[in-house]
Design a protein around this motif. Structure first.
Motif: not given
Ligand SMILES: [Zn+2]
Length: 430
Positions: A129-150
């Protein structure tokens, strides 16, 4: 670059609205003060900055892809060359943060690559939605995080004239329509918003909520005026010792001690009636409440400040809540589908706070709230009651309020209609 600076980088100013000022919260005196000015914003915005935590100096971002109908995250990932094993691993890692099976058609995602010509992304960003995003990061191991937008709050002003409806006039000026609710809170004691007339004028000082440069909603309405045949009414937000509220130019509170109805946009389906024929019991039984029909799940709000004395179930009432407001008045809300979170005996509630949701539990033929109004232990028809006015502002607070009022009114009166300012721009030779 500072964190704040990074945040503002992406904000794009909409030309439709005249004034944008970063707004620092503080009651009253600071309601009208400006934090950073527009030039500062522009300076911050000109540097390259970050998106979703990836520096644009080091990464290439393909923004604003849209999930298509019947498209799965796994499919998108494999199209970008990710192996089935990696996708399974990602699915497992993401499960408790944001399940990739919950992605929806029509939502945005962004591809982050090391270089533009790379096939494989280093990360994918999904925006539920407009208020948050999920980062699926594959750089090292797999890293997933949910970020609330400012959320960035910027003050804006508008001066509009009604030609058709208030809603149309706001739309024309590029104002988020949710400001209507605030205008009602601020002005409904002096303006009848159901009978606006062509030629009526309004001026507003309010906050836009920005995320990534888009207006996602409205923050506070700081001041408002409305002019019609009857003259001009002013209303301003003010923080008194008893809390925030809207006050007119004389310092009288805009709100009533009791709201008219426990649900917004509802209709009365059955009035208080001592001789009503009961549809389920099949005989004349006095109806000691007022029924408001509304769809299942509609929010039911407490009509006044108070303390919950009961939140339970009986065969007749279904799920119901009772609120004690003072030594005289209590209200009761019947047939709820469920209670709102935290609603139990002893909970303090504010006027307008959601206490439950419309349902049809107990003796009920369809979704509605049976609203019962108690005066000194007896059920009365609240629509016929002469209810107490909201508490006035303390006399000792008036002098400070008047100073604030004068500033707000001066600023409101200075707001030019946007149509004129646009016309002036066109006339000016380049
Ligand atoms: Zn009823």
């Amino acid at each position: 670059m500072s964190k704040t600076a990074k945040r503002v980088v992406d904000i794009v100013l909409s030309l439709a609205i005249a004034t944008f000022i970063i707004y620092n919260y503080n009651p009253n005196s600071n309601l009208l003060s400006f934090g950073k000015d527009r030039q500062n914003l522009q300076a911050l915005r000109s540097s390259k900055g970050d998106v979703y935590g990836f520096s644009l100096d080091s990464f290439h971002v393909e923004k604003n892809n849209i999930i298509k109908k019947n498209e799965f995250f796994g499919g998108i990932l494999s199209a970008y060359g990710m192996t089935a094993n990696l996708i399974l691993l990602l699915e497992h890692e993401a499960k408790d943060i944001f399940n990739i099976r919950n992605i929806q058609a029509g939502k945005k995602y962004h591809i982050i690559k090391k270089n533009e010509c790379d096939d494989k992304p280093v990360a994918i960003i999904y925006e539920p939605d407009n208020y948050k995003y999920v980062v699926y990061d594959f750089r090292d191991s797999i890293n997933v995080k949910l970020v609330e937008k400012e959320i960035e709050l910027c003050q804006a002003t508008v001066h509009g004239v009604i030609e058709g409806t208030l809603w149309k006039a706001l739309e024309k000026e590029g104002v988020h329509p949710s400001v209507i609710d605030l205008m009602e809170d601020a002005l409904s004691s002096s303006v009848d918003f159901y009978h606006t007339q062509k030629g009526d004028e309004f001026r507003l000082i309010y906050e836009n909520k920005y995320i990534d440069g888009d207006i996602v909603g409205v923050g506070k309405l700081i001041g408002a005026s409305y002019s019609n045949d009857g003259g001009t009414s002013y209303s301003m937000l003010y923080n008194t010792k008893d809390g925030d509220g809207y006050f007119d130019a004389e310092g009288r509170p805009a709100k009533k001690a009791f709201l008219k109805a426990p649900v917004k946009f509802s209709r009365i389906s059955s009035n208080y009636n001592l001789r009503r024929f009961h549809p389920i019991k099949g005989k004349t039984v006095p109806h000691l409440g007022t029924d408001y029909a509304a769809p299942y799940g509609t929010e039911i709000r407490s009509v006044a400040d108070g303390v919950i004395t009961n939140a339970s179930y009986t065969g007749g009432n279904g799920n119901y809540v009772k609120v004690k407001h003072d030594g005289v008045y209590e209200t009761q809300y019947l047939h709820m589908s469920r209670f709102a979170k935290g609603i139990k005996p002893g909970t303090r509630v504010k006027q307008g706070q959601t206490i439950g949701y419309v349902g049809s539990t107990g003796l009920s033929t369809g979704p509605h709230v049976c609203f019962r109004f108690w005066k000194k232990g007896k059920q009365v028809n609240h629509l016929k009651e002469n209810l107490p006015a909201a508490l006035p502002m303390n006399m000792t607070e008036l002098p400070t309020f008047y100073k604030h009022r004068d500033q707000v009114i001066n600023r409101l009166n200075e707001i030019e209609p946007a149509a004129n300012s646009k016309a002036n721009k066109k006339v000016n030779p380049a």
